[in-house]
Scaffold this motif. Structure first.
Motif, PDB file in Angstrom:
ATOM      1  N   SER A 177       0.811  -1.211   0.000  1.00 62.78           N
ATOM      2  CA  SER A 177       0.000   0.000   0.000  1.00 62.78           C
ATOM      3  C   SER A 177       0.846   1.263   0.000  1.00 62.78           C
ATOM      4  O   SER A 177       0.376   2.309  -0.431  1.00 62.78           O
ATOM      5  N   GLY A 178       2.062   1.178   0.512  1.00 60.80           N
ATOM      6  CA  GLY A 178       2.922   2.352   0.560  1.00 60.80           C
ATOM      7  C   GLY A 178       2.450   3.393   1.560  1.00 60.80           C
ATOM      8  O   GLY A 178       2.916   4.516   1.543  1.00 60.80           O
ATOM      9  N   ILE A 179       1.522   3.015   2.403  1.00 63.81           N
ATOM     10  CA  ILE A 179       1.036   3.924   3.429  1.00 63.81           C
ATOM     11  C   ILE A 179       1.170   3.264   4.790  1.00 63.81           C
ATOM     12  O   ILE A 179       1.640   2.137   4.891  1.00 63.81           O
ATOM     13  N   VAL A 180       0.743   3.966   5.809  1.00 61.16           N
ATOM     14  CA  VAL A 180       0.926   3.437   7.153  1.00 61.16           C
ATOM     15  C   VAL A 180      -0.332   2.793   7.735  1.00 61.16           C
ATOM     16  O   VAL A 180      -0.346   2.414   8.885  1.00 61.16           O
ATOM     17  N   ASP A 181      -1.375   2.665   6.924  1.00 68.26           N
ATOM     18  CA  ASP A 181      -2.604   2.032   7.384  1.00 68.26           C
ATOM     19  C   ASP A 181      -2.775   0.672   6.717  1.00 68.26           C
ATOM     20  O   ASP A 181      -2.361   0.469   5.580  1.00 68.26           O
ATOM     21  N   VAL A 182      -3.412  -0.255   7.431  1.00 62.86           N
ATOM     22  CA  VAL A 182      -3.631  -1.603   6.923  1.00 62.86           C
ATOM     23  C   VAL A 182      -5.124  -1.913   6.977  1.00 62.86           C
ATOM     24  O   VAL A 182      -5.774  -1.650   7.987  1.00 62.86           O
ATOM     25  N   ASP A 183      -5.644  -2.483   5.899  1.00 64.39           N
ATOM     26  CA  ASP A 183      -7.027  -2.949   5.883  1.00 64.39           C
ATOM     27  C   ASP A 183      -7.078  -4.230   6.709  1.00 64.39           C
ATOM     28  O   ASP A 183      -6.549  -5.264   6.319  1.00 64.39           O
ATOM     29  N   ILE A 184      -7.696  -4.146   7.860  1.00 66.93           N
ATOM     30  CA  ILE A 184      -7.653  -5.248   8.815  1.00 66.93           C
ATOM     31  C   ILE A 184      -8.400  -6.484   8.312  1.00 66.93           C
ATOM     32  O   ILE A 184      -8.003  -7.606   8.598  1.00 66.93           O
ATOM     33  N   LYS A 185      -9.466  -6.290   7.545  1.00 67.17           N
ATOM     34  CA  LYS A 185     -10.198  -7.448   7.030  1.00 67.17           C
ATOM     35  C   LYS A 185      -9.327  -8.242   6.060  1.00 67.17           C
ATOM     36  O   LYS A 185      -9.284  -9.469   6.131  1.00 67.17           O
ATOM     37  N   ILE A 186      -8.631  -7.550   5.177  1.00 66.52           N
ATOM     38  CA  ILE A 186      -7.727  -8.240   4.244  1.00 66.52           C
ATOM     39  C   ILE A 186      -6.621  -8.956   5.021  1.00 66.52           C
ATOM     40  O   ILE A 186      -6.277 -10.094   4.715  1.00 66.52           O
ATOM     41  N   LEU A 187      -6.092  -8.294   6.028  1.00 66.06           N
ATOM     42  CA  LEU A 187      -5.043  -8.896   6.857  1.00 66.06           C
ATOM     43  C   LEU A 187      -5.539 -10.196   7.494  1.00 66.06           C
ATOM     44  O   LEU A 187      -4.876 -11.235   7.408  1.00 66.06           O
ATOM     45  N   SER A 190      -0.562   1.246  11.284  1.00 69.85           N
ATOM     46  CA  SER A 190       0.422   0.163  11.221  1.00 69.85           C
ATOM     47  C   SER A 190       0.979  -0.211  12.586  1.00 69.85           C
ATOM     48  O   SER A 190       1.373  -1.351  12.794  1.00 69.85           O
ATOM     49  N   GLN A 191       1.002   0.711  13.530  1.00 65.85           N
ATOM     50  CA  GLN A 191       1.553   0.378  14.844  1.00 65.85           C
ATOM     51  C   GLN A 191       0.694  -0.669  15.565  1.00 65.85           C
ATOM     52  O   GLN A 191       1.175  -1.351  16.452  1.00 65.85           O
ATOM     53  N   TYR A 192      -0.577  -0.804  15.171  1.00 64.32           N
ATOM     54  CA  TYR A 192      -1.458  -1.802  15.776  1.00 64.32           C
ATOM     55  C   TYR A 192      -1.594  -3.055  14.920  1.00 64.32           C
ATOM     56  O   TYR A 192      -2.030  -4.097  15.412  1.00 64.32           O
ATOM     57  N   ALA A 193      -1.248  -2.963  13.660  1.00 66.10           N
ATOM     58  CA  ALA A 193      -1.499  -4.056  12.718  1.00 66.10           C
ATOM     59  C   ALA A 193      -0.780  -5.347  13.104  1.00 66.10           C
ATOM     60  O   ALA A 193      -1.369  -6.432  13.031  1.00 66.10           O
ATOM     61  N   THR A 194       0.463  -5.266  13.514  1.00 64.05           N
ATOM     62  CA  THR A 194       1.206  -6.484  13.870  1.00 64.05           C
ATOM     63  C   THR A 194       0.601  -7.147  15.092  1.00 64.05           C
ATOM     64  O   THR A 194       0.453  -8.370  15.134  1.00 64.05           O
ATOM     65  N   SER A 195       0.229  -6.360  16.079  1.00 64.17           N
ATOM     66  CA  SER A 195      -0.403  -6.930  17.278  1.00 64.17           C
ATOM     67  C   SER A 195      -1.723  -7.600  16.931  1.00 64.17           C
ATOM     68  O   SER A 195      -2.019  -8.708  17.402  1.00 64.17           O
ATOM     69  N   ILE A 196      -2.521  -6.946  16.108  1.00 67.43           N
ATOM     70  CA  ILE A 196      -3.801  -7.524  15.687  1.00 67.43           C
ATOM     71  C   ILE A 196      -3.556  -8.805  14.893  1.00 67.43           C
ATOM     72  O   ILE A 196      -4.275  -9.797  15.058  1.00 67.43           O
ATOM     73  N   ALA A 197      -2.537  -8.800  14.044  1.00 66.70           N
ATOM     74  CA  ALA A 197      -2.214  -9.991  13.253  1.00 66.70           C
ATOM     75  C   ALA A 197      -1.862 -11.166  14.155  1.00 66.70           C
ATOM     76  O   ALA A 197      -2.313 -12.294  13.923  1.00 66.70           O
ATOM     77  N   LEU A 198      -1.072 -10.921  15.178  1.00 70.56           N
ATOM     78  CA  LEU A 198      -0.689 -12.000  16.089  1.00 70.56           C
ATOM     79  C   LEU A 198      -1.892 -12.511  16.879  1.00 70.56           C
ATOM     80  O   LEU A 198      -2.039 -13.720  17.096  1.00 70.56           O
TER      81      LEU A 198
END
Length: 101
Positions: free
Chosen positions: A30-40, A72-80
């Motif tokens: 995406s080149g940005i700092v936000d992640v689509d959580i549903k796709i993740l 993005s700072q929350y994305a890795t935690s949510i992924a785990l």
């Protein structure tokens, strides 16, 4: 490896690493700092199916709900967390495969 517990621990570790990798892949795409959580979470669910379920089982994991983005700072935690929930659901609901290593 011959020890089933060691194989299972390795399998779970691989799944966690891939979940973090998926997060970073989405960020770089995406080149940005936000992640689509549903796709993740959908990609993590696909990973869980690939690594944790026996291939001959006809089991599908569906992610329901609206799409939304998180920083993005929350994305890795949510992924785990999502990975753990999916992994535990598979472990508790179905006989999991042990990878041949």
């Amino acid at each position: 490896m011959k020890d089933r517990n060691a194989k299972k621990a390795l399998e779970e570790s691989i799944s966690r690493i891939v979940s973090v990798s998926i997060t970073h892949e989405l960020l770089s795409e995406s080149g940005i700092v936000d992640v689509d959580i549903k796709i993740l979470i959908e990609r993590i669910a696909d990973n869980g199916k690939d690594y944790l379920l026996e291939p001959n089982k006809n089991i599908d994991i569906k992610v329901l709900g609206n799409t939304f983005v998180v920083d993005s700072q929350y994305a890795t935690s949510i992924a785990l967390i999502a990975n753990e929930l999916i992994q535990n659901s598979i472990d508790d609901g179905f006989k999991t495969k042990i990878m041949d290593i």
